[in-house]
Every structure is written in C-alpha cells, then in structure tokens.
Design a protein around this motif. Structure first.
Motif, short mmCIF file in Angstrom:
data_model
loop_
_atom_site.label_atom_id
_atom_site.label_comp_id
_atom_site.label_asym_id
_atom_site.label_seq_id
_atom_site.Cartn_x
_atom_site.Cartn_y
_atom_site.Cartn_z
N ILE A 31 17.96 18.67 95.37
CA ILE A 31 17.38 18.71 94.03
C ILE A 31 15.97 18.16 94.09
O ILE A 31 15.73 17.05 94.56
N HIS A 32 15.03 18.95 93.63
CA HIS A 32 13.62 18.55 93.66
C HIS A 32 13.12 18.43 92.23
O HIS A 32 13.59 19.12 91.32
N GLY A 33 12.14 17.60 92.02
CA GLY A 33 11.57 17.40 90.69
C GLY A 33 10.75 18.61 90.24
O GLY A 33 10.45 19.51 91.00
N VAL A 34 10.39 18.57 89.01
CA VAL A 34 9.56 19.61 88.41
C VAL A 34 8.17 19.05 88.23
O VAL A 34 7.99 17.96 87.69
N SER A 35 7.18 19.78 88.69
CA SER A 35 5.78 19.35 88.52
C SER A 35 5.21 20.00 87.27
O SER A 35 5.26 21.22 87.12
N VAL A 36 4.71 19.19 86.37
CA VAL A 36 4.12 19.68 85.13
C VAL A 36 2.66 19.23 85.10
O VAL A 36 2.38 18.05 85.25
N PRO A 37 1.74 20.17 84.90
CA PRO A 37 0.34 19.77 84.81
C PRO A 37 0.13 18.79 83.66
O PRO A 37 0.81 18.86 82.63
N VAL A 38 -0.77 17.84 83.84
CA VAL A 38 -1.03 16.81 82.83
C VAL A 38 -1.36 17.44 81.48
O VAL A 38 -0.87 16.99 80.44
N ARG A 39 -2.14 18.49 81.49
CA ARG A 39 -2.53 19.15 80.24
C ARG A 39 -1.31 19.69 79.50
O ARG A 39 -1.18 19.53 78.29
N SER A 40 -0.36 20.29 80.22
CA SER A 40 0.85 20.81 79.60
C SER A 40 1.74 19.68 79.11
O SER A 40 2.37 19.78 78.05
N ARG A 70 0.77 16.76 78.06
CA ARG A 70 0.19 16.24 76.81
C ARG A 70 0.48 17.16 75.65
O ARG A 70 0.76 16.70 74.54
N LEU A 71 0.43 18.46 75.89
CA LEU A 71 0.72 19.42 74.83
C LEU A 71 2.15 19.26 74.34
O LEU A 71 2.42 19.20 73.14
N LEU A 72 3.10 19.15 75.29
CA LEU A 72 4.49 18.98 74.90
C LEU A 72 4.74 17.64 74.23
O LEU A 72 5.54 17.51 73.32
N ASP A 73 4.05 16.62 74.68
CA ASP A 73 4.19 15.30 74.10
C ASP A 73 3.71 15.29 72.65
O ASP A 73 4.25 14.57 71.80
N ALA A 74 2.71 16.12 72.35
CA ALA A 74 2.18 16.18 70.99
C ALA A 74 3.07 16.98 70.04
O ALA A 74 2.94 16.89 68.83
N MET A 75 4.00 17.77 70.60
CA MET A 75 4.91 18.57 69.76
C MET A 75 6.10 17.71 69.37
O MET A 75 6.77 17.13 70.22
#
Length: 69
Positions: A48-57, A59-64
């Motif tokens: 099982i490997h982690g998921v890499s999420v770009p910082v910009r994405s 932040r976008l999800l965090d704002a939703m």
C-alpha cells in the motif's frame, strides 16, 4: 477492413420504457457468463502506497467545505 453495418427489418425504438428495457435485459441475461467467485485476500501493508496530492490541489480541497470539514 470489414463493413460492420447492421441491417434490421425492425427500426430501433429509442423511446422505449423501463418495462421494455427490463425485458431486453432478461432476454440477454442467459448469454452472460458469471465469473467464479474468488475470496479476496488482505493486501500486505508493504504494497500500500500513499497518494501524492499537489499542494495547490490540497489547498483547493481544504477550502471546500465538503472536504475540509
């Protein structure tokens, strides 16, 4: 190249209802093969490997509110 045109004496009814769709499915069901049921095995944590999420994405999800709360 092969000509794949299909000729039918009956025009296709694109406005059929749910009952007609269910009847079509019931007639097709015997032609579908059911795969053998296989018991699922647990996946070892080493695979099982982690998921890499770009910082910009992130932040976008965090704002939703649906995702960040």
């Amino acid at each position: 190249m092969t000509n794949l045109k299909v000729h039918s004496s009956v025009p296709a009814d694109l406005e059929g209802g749910l009952a007609e769709l269910r009847g079509d499915c019931a007639r097709m069901a015997p032609h579908w093969a059911v795969p053998e049921h296989r018991a699922s095995r647990p996946v070892p944590p080493s695979l099982i490997h982690g998921v890499s999420v770009p910082v910009r994405s992130a932040r976008l999800l965090d704002a939703m509110s649906d995702y960040g709360d």
